[in-house]
Design a protein around this motif. Structure first.
Motif, PDB file in Angstrom:
ATOM      1  N   HIS A   1      -3.533   8.873   8.989  1.00 10.63           N
ATOM      2  CA  HIS A   1      -2.675   9.441   7.575  1.00 10.63           C
ATOM      3  C   HIS A   1      -1.315   9.038   8.641  1.00 10.63           C
ATOM      4  O   HIS A   1      -0.649  10.030   9.067  1.00 10.63           O
ATOM      5  N   HIS A   2      -1.136   8.487   7.331  1.00  6.28           N
ATOM      6  CA  HIS A   2       0.827   8.435   7.056  1.00  6.28           C
ATOM      7  C   HIS A   2       1.343   7.584   8.690  1.00  6.28           C
ATOM      8  O   HIS A   2       3.002   9.129   9.701  1.00  6.28           O
TER       9      HIS A   2
ATOM     10  N   LYS B   1     -12.899  16.331   0.222  1.00  9.49           N
ATOM     11  CA  LYS B   1     -11.505  17.439   0.938  1.00  9.49           C
ATOM     12  C   LYS B   1     -12.116  18.112   1.261  1.00  9.49           C
ATOM     13  O   LYS B   1     -13.515  18.181   0.966  1.00  9.49           O
TER      14      LYS B   1
ATOM     15  N   GLY C   1      -8.561  15.285   6.492  1.00  8.43           N
ATOM     16  CA  GLY C   1      -7.342  16.358   6.578  1.00  8.43           C
ATOM     17  C   GLY C   1      -6.924  15.118   4.853  1.00  8.43           C
ATOM     18  O   GLY C   1      -7.542  16.260   4.135  1.00  8.43           O
ATOM     19  N   GLU C   2      -6.434  15.154   4.760  1.00  9.61           N
ATOM     20  CA  GLU C   2      -5.364  14.510   3.769  1.00  9.61           C
ATOM     21  C   GLU C   2      -5.877  13.657   2.693  1.00  9.61           C
ATOM     22  O   GLU C   2      -6.603  12.975   3.208  1.00  9.61           O
ATOM     23  N   PRO C   3      -5.532  13.513   1.358  1.00  9.23           N
ATOM     24  CA  PRO C   3      -6.511  11.826   0.551  1.00  9.23           C
ATOM     25  C   PRO C   3      -6.065  10.909   1.481  1.00  9.23           C
ATOM     26  O   PRO C   3      -5.387  10.499   2.489  1.00  9.23           O
ATOM     27  N   SER C   4      -6.722   9.322   1.235  1.00  4.12           N
ATOM     28  CA  SER C   4      -6.824   7.888   2.039  1.00  4.12           C
ATOM     29  C   SER C   4      -5.532   8.077   0.999  1.00  4.12           C
ATOM     30  O   SER C   4      -4.577   8.051   0.410  1.00  4.12           O
ATOM     31  N   GLU C   5      -4.700   6.828   2.364  1.00  2.00           N
ATOM     32  CA  GLU C   5      -3.450   6.677   2.628  1.00  2.00           C
ATOM     33  C   GLU C   5      -2.962   5.027   1.141  1.00  2.00           C
ATOM     34  O   GLU C   5      -2.278   5.592   0.738  1.00  2.00           O
TER      35      GLU C   5
ATOM     36  N   GLY D   1      -4.171   7.985  -2.712  1.00  2.71           N
ATOM     37  CA  GLY D   1      -3.759   9.153  -2.537  1.00  2.71           C
ATOM     38  C   GLY D   1      -5.341  10.094  -3.384  1.00  2.71           C
ATOM     39  O   GLY D   1      -4.903  11.602  -3.798  1.00  2.71           O
TER      40      GLY D   1
ATOM     41  N   TYR E   1      -9.814  11.399  -2.411  1.00  2.00           N
ATOM     42  CA  TYR E   1     -10.940  11.707  -1.660  1.00  2.00           C
ATOM     43  C   TYR E   1     -11.929  11.046  -2.087  1.00  2.00           C
ATOM     44  O   TYR E   1     -11.838  10.686  -2.937  1.00  2.00           O
TER      45      TYR E   1
ATOM     46  N   ASP F   1      -8.367   4.060   3.838  1.00  2.46           N
ATOM     47  CA  ASP F   1      -7.140   4.712   4.371  1.00  2.46           C
ATOM     48  C   ASP F   1      -6.786   3.752   6.281  1.00  2.46           C
ATOM     49  O   ASP F   1      -7.423   3.128   6.713  1.00  2.46           O
TER      50      ASP F   1
END
Length: 171
Positions: free
Chosen positions: A27-28, A76, A81-85, A88, A90, A132
């Motif tokens: 992510h990110h 989730k 981890g985080e939601p898809s890029e 946003g 899951y 993602d």
């Protein structure tokens, strides 16, 4: 005999560490070094690059771009981890979805686009949707096709292996 068992245990731990690092790192990321804000490029076309030859175009003949497929949880509370890029959200592990390494993710230009993934082990092919990024700037290798369990199932592969060689291309 004891040395062989120790080597097997260490090898298994190394593989698990690499797979978990990629899942956490998906992510990110920083902006895609292969894209330019003003290049006006469209998926599947050539792009202007600051470093010529730095960013190969996937799917350029020979059955696609070689990569390593790993399994990831997109729901989730799972590895990812985080939601898809891309959106946003899951996603269900029962859907055919994928996170691509940073340079292949192409700054989000592949979001919601289909890619064709082919197993080098058995030749089976499946089409999955990019949702993602597997962030190469935070631990994910730059050749990862990080997929849902559904992709492994569709290819007839055992996800307990952890990593398998594949080729992929834009579908």
């Amino acid at each position: 005999m004891a040395n062989a068992k120790l080597v097997a245990v260490v090898a298994t731990l190394v593989i698990l560490l690499e797979v978990s690092t990629c899942a956490v790192a998906r992510h990110h990321g920083k902006p895609d070094p292969c894209s330019s804000e003003d290049d006006g490029s469209v998926l599947g076309t050539l792009h202007k690059h600051k470093k010529p030859g730095h960013c190969p175009s996937p799917g350029g003949g020979g059955g696609g771009t070689p990569g390593i497929m790993t399994v990831n949880g997109f729901q989730k509370g799972e590895d990812g981890g985080e939601p898809s890029e891309c959106d946003g959200k899951y996603h269900s592990d029962k859907t055919l979805i994928v996170a691509l390494s940073t340079r292949w993710y192409a700054g989000g230009r592949r979001c919601h686009k289909p890619i064709r993934i082919t197993s080098k082990q058995n030749g089976r092919t499946v089409v999955a949707q990019v949702v993602d990024e597997c962030d190469s700037n935070h631990g994910c290798k730059d050749n990862i096709v990080d997929t849902s369990q559904a992709v492994w199932d569709a290819l007839g592969l055992d996800s307990n292996i952890g990593e398998v060689p594949v080729t992929w291309s834009d579908a």
